[in-house]
Design a protein around this motif. Structure first.
Motif, PDB file in Angstrom:
ATOM      1  N   ASN A 259       0.912  -1.199   0.043  1.00  0.00           N
ATOM      2  CA  ASN A 259       0.066   0.146  -0.025  1.00  0.00           C
ATOM      3  C   ASN A 259       0.898   1.228   0.113  1.00  0.00           C
ATOM      4  OD1 ASN A 259      -2.617  -1.138   0.126  1.00  0.00           O
ATOM      5  ND2 ASN A 259      -2.311  -1.541   1.949  1.00  0.00           N
ATOM      6  N   GLY A 260       2.013   1.042   0.320  1.00  0.00           N
ATOM      7  CA  GLY A 260       3.037   2.231   0.190  1.00  0.00           C
ATOM      8  C   GLY A 260       3.344   2.734  -1.347  1.00  0.00           C
ATOM      9  N   GLU A 261       3.165   1.615  -2.321  1.00  0.00           N
ATOM     10  CA  GLU A 261       3.698   1.932  -3.482  1.00  0.00           C
ATOM     11  C   GLU A 261       2.430   1.746  -4.748  1.00  0.00           C
ATOM     12  OE1 GLU A 261       6.851   2.423  -5.206  1.00  0.00           O
ATOM     13  OE2 GLU A 261       6.911   3.108  -3.089  1.00  0.00           O
ATOM     14  N   TYR A 262       1.316   1.247  -4.121  1.00  0.00           N
ATOM     15  CA  TYR A 262       0.101   0.957  -4.926  1.00  0.00           C
ATOM     16  C   TYR A 262      -1.240   1.602  -4.298  1.00  0.00           C
ATOM     17  CZ  TYR A 262       3.656  -1.767  -7.462  1.00  0.00           C
ATOM     18  OH  TYR A 262       4.762  -2.247  -8.087  1.00  0.00           O
ATOM     19  N   ARG A 263      -1.997   2.024  -5.052  1.00  0.00           N
ATOM     20  CA  ARG A 263      -3.545   1.878  -4.778  1.00  0.00           C
ATOM     21  C   ARG A 263      -4.162   0.663  -5.092  1.00  0.00           C
ATOM     22  NH1 ARG A 263      -8.307   1.914  -3.439  1.00  0.00           N
ATOM     23  NH2 ARG A 263      -9.584   3.810  -3.128  1.00  0.00           N
ATOM     24  N   ILE A 264      -4.441  -0.189  -4.195  1.00  0.00           N
ATOM     25  CA  ILE A 264      -5.227  -1.659  -4.242  1.00  0.00           C
ATOM     26  C   ILE A 264      -6.754  -1.309  -4.628  1.00  0.00           C
ATOM     27  CG2 ILE A 264      -5.552  -3.810  -3.614  1.00  0.00           C
ATOM     28  CD1 ILE A 264      -2.563  -3.124  -4.453  1.00  0.00           C
ATOM     29  N   VAL A 265      -7.293  -1.907  -5.616  1.00  0.00           N
ATOM     30  CA  VAL A 265      -8.541  -1.464  -5.991  1.00  0.00           C
ATOM     31  C   VAL A 265      -9.298  -2.873  -5.475  1.00  0.00           C
ATOM     32  CG1 VAL A 265     -10.183  -1.391  -8.188  1.00  0.00           C
ATOM     33  CG2 VAL A 265      -8.169  -0.087  -8.086  1.00  0.00           C
ATOM     34  N   THR A 266     -10.350  -2.556  -4.833  1.00  0.00           N
ATOM     35  CA  THR A 266     -11.188  -3.822  -4.289  1.00  0.00           C
ATOM     36  C   THR A 266     -12.402  -3.617  -4.687  1.00  0.00           C
ATOM     37  OG1 THR A 266     -11.751  -2.389  -2.246  1.00  0.00           O
ATOM     38  CG2 THR A 266      -9.698  -3.730  -2.232  1.00  0.00           C
ATOM     39  N   GLY A 267     -12.769  -3.268  -5.947  1.00  0.00           N
ATOM     40  CA  GLY A 267     -14.358  -3.380  -6.374  1.00  0.00           C
ATOM     41  C   GLY A 267     -14.313  -2.312  -7.382  1.00  0.00           C
ATOM     42  N   VAL A 268     -15.616  -1.959  -7.973  1.00  0.00           N
ATOM     43  CA  VAL A 268     -16.013  -1.227  -8.908  1.00  0.00           C
ATOM     44  C   VAL A 268     -16.111   0.297  -8.467  1.00  0.00           C
ATOM     45  CG1 VAL A 268     -17.830  -0.387 -10.582  1.00  0.00           C
ATOM     46  CG2 VAL A 268     -17.205  -2.697 -10.762  1.00  0.00           C
ATOM     47  N   GLU A 269     -16.622   0.456  -7.332  1.00  0.00           N
ATOM     48  CA  GLU A 269     -16.843   1.759  -6.704  1.00  0.00           C
ATOM     49  C   GLU A 269     -15.820   2.348  -5.997  1.00  0.00           C
ATOM     50  OE1 GLU A 269     -19.422   3.754  -6.943  1.00  0.00           O
ATOM     51  OE2 GLU A 269     -20.138   2.266  -8.379  1.00  0.00           O
ATOM     52  N   ASP A 270     -14.937   1.112  -5.537  1.00  0.00           N
ATOM     53  CA  ASP A 270     -13.481   1.587  -5.160  1.00  0.00           C
ATOM     54  C   ASP A 270     -12.630   2.144  -6.120  1.00  0.00           C
ATOM     55  OD1 ASP A 270     -11.650   1.969  -2.811  1.00  0.00           O
ATOM     56  OD2 ASP A 270     -10.712   0.155  -3.848  1.00  0.00           O
ATOM     57  N   ALA A 271     -12.865   1.456  -7.419  1.00  0.00           N
ATOM     58  CA  ALA A 271     -12.072   1.555  -8.739  1.00  0.00           C
ATOM     59  C   ALA A 271     -12.194   3.310  -8.855  1.00  0.00           C
ATOM     60  CB  ALA A 271     -12.358   0.688  -9.799  1.00  0.00           C
ATOM     61  N   ARG A 272     -13.630   3.743  -9.114  1.00  0.00           N
ATOM     62  CA  ARG A 272     -13.907   5.010  -9.134  1.00  0.00           C
ATOM     63  C   ARG A 272     -13.589   5.944  -8.025  1.00  0.00           C
ATOM     64  NH1 ARG A 272     -17.706   5.707 -13.188  1.00  0.00           N
ATOM     65  NH2 ARG A 272     -18.723   3.710 -13.808  1.00  0.00           N
TER      66      ARG A 272
END
Length: 440
Positions: A192-205
């Motif tokens: 999480n220090g290097e990436y923004r982990i996506v955990t679903g469609v709304e989280d992607a937005r």
């Protein structure tokens, strides 16, 4: 008491306003550049001697034998060819991965041992290397901690550091694990220090909005994240592209397999980074949709430099054979009509420096089969269009006054790019000498 304070504040504003207005009306610096030969990046040809009038950081006029305005500074480049400032559309200013290291090892060093300040100071040196090599603009695509790329961009924009104009993404939007090797234990939260982990469609937005709110000018996403086996869902990919499009921000997709490339292209991304394993059918789809390819393939000279530190250096023929797949892919893309933008993706130690590595990547494009002119266009006209800024990669009125002077004709061979004589960014000389190309 409050009314007296308010009245005093109004008086200060009234006194200060003329000064502010005068500052806003202060004349912009005027520079007249006399070029011995000018590269028209859109047409892809040298057009002969031209004069370039600069007001502030933008070009005001381009023509032959322009009159010198009163008070203007003249830069004589009549002994040289002048090209637009070069653009590298895939850089990692905040990342360096040494031989034998995994990305988790690199992250541990950057986050736990050295820290953000050391990392940013090191990146500042790399930024200078780019402008010294003639690269006045870069697109920086993640692996930069928590928005350290945007901090570096601000320092350069504020004149605190010498470096290229940066179009930054912040942390890349990725599936679980990012690009880290599988780690059963991550006590320092390196992923999480290097990436923004996506955990679903709304989280992607939400991730897209977070990046834009921090100042990102491009969204970097990982439909796949080798060496991890995790992948973003098709719905998450589409949500990222849709939300970025709503905000007028382009999307760069790190995609190496044909399946992930196709999913990203069908979702409407702006560019595909790498595309190591791509079919002709998918390349044709990219061409129809106007999706750029940033082929991050080194030249032979770069590859040989990388292997010199190996315990046993492979034969030159073996290195060339390894490069052939990327060369073939580049030319298949060109034949399919895919637009090509320079992307070096250089994050390994390279003795000549980061900017020299970007230039050497252009040599690799020529080794693959592009003409020197086509390679130059990939780092000027095409890269500027990819970044979505009409002021980049061209020499014409209202464009950024980004110019590079070289000896010789770079459309006949790229060797003149090895030693830029004068580099101008935003109307100011940032590398080389002002009189390096003056006629005696």
């Amino acid at each position: 008491m409050k009314s007296r304070l308010f009245a005093a504040a109004l008086t200060l504003v009234a006194v200060a306003s003329p000064t502010l207005a005068q500052a806003q009306r202060a004349p912009q610096p005027v520079v007249l550049v006399r070029a011995g030969n000018l590269f028209d990046s859109e047409a892809g040809r040298m057009v002969g001697p031209r004069d370039i009038l600069i007001r502030g950081e933008r070009i005001a006029e381009v023509g032959e034998a322009l009159a010198t305005p009163e008070g203007a500074t003249t830069i004589d480049l009549r002994r040289c060819s002048v090209i637009p400032g070069l653009i590298d559309a895939h850089t990692h200013l905040l990342l360096e991965q040494k031989g034998g290291e995994g990305l988790s090892d690199v992250a541990a060093r950057d986050h736990v041992v050295q820290g953000d300040v050391y990392r940013a100071l090191t990146a500042a040196g790399r930024a200078r290397e780019y402008v010294e090599a003639g690269f006045t603009t870069v697109r920086d695509l993640g692996n930069s901690g928590r928005f350290l790329d945007l901090v570096l961009e601000r320092a350069i924009d504020d004149g605190r550091l010498v470096g290229p104009r940066i179009y930054a993404s912040g942390p890349g939007l990725a599936p679980a694990g990012g690009q880290m090797e599988p780690m059963p234990n991550d006590p320092h939260d390196l992923v999480n220090g290097e990436y923004r982990i996506v955990t679903g469609v709304e989280d992607a937005r939400a991730a897209v909005r977070e990046a834009i709110a921090r100042g990102a000018e491009v969204i970097k996403m990982y439909p796949e994240a080798t060496p991890q086996r995790t992948r973003l869902s098709v719905e998450e990919i589409r949500a990222i592209v849709s939300e970025a499009s709503r905000h007028g921000v382009p999307v760069a997709a790190h995609a190496t397999s044909d399946a992930s490339i196709r999913e990203a292209v069908e979702a409407g991304v702006t560019s595909i980074e790498h595309a190591y394993d791509v079919s002709d059918e998918t390349l044709q789809l990219m061409a129809r949709k106007g999706v750029w390819l940033a082929p991050t393939d080194p030249s032979l000279e770069m590859a040989l430099e990388f292997t010199r530190s190996w315990p046993q250096q492979p034969p030159r023929e073996e290195v060339e054979g390894h490069l052939q797949g990327g060369r073939d892919r580049l030319m298949r893309a060109r034949r399919a009509g895919v637009r090509i933008a320079l992307g070096s993706d250089l994050y390994f130690p390279y003795g000549p420096g980061r900017g020299a590595g970007s230039r050497a990547t252009l040599d690799g494009y020529v080794e693959a089969g592009l003409t020197p002119t086509q390679a130059l266009q990939s780092a000027t006209w095409e890269a500027g269009r990819l970044l979505g800024d009409d002021g980049l990669g061209v020499v014409r009125p209202r464009a950024f006054a980004d110019l590079v002077a070289v000896e010789g004709d770079p459309t006949e061979g790229l060797s003149p790019l090895r030693a830029p004589r004068t580099v101008i960014k935003g109307g100011r000389v940032v590398a080389g000498e002002i009189d390096a190309c003056a006629l005696d």
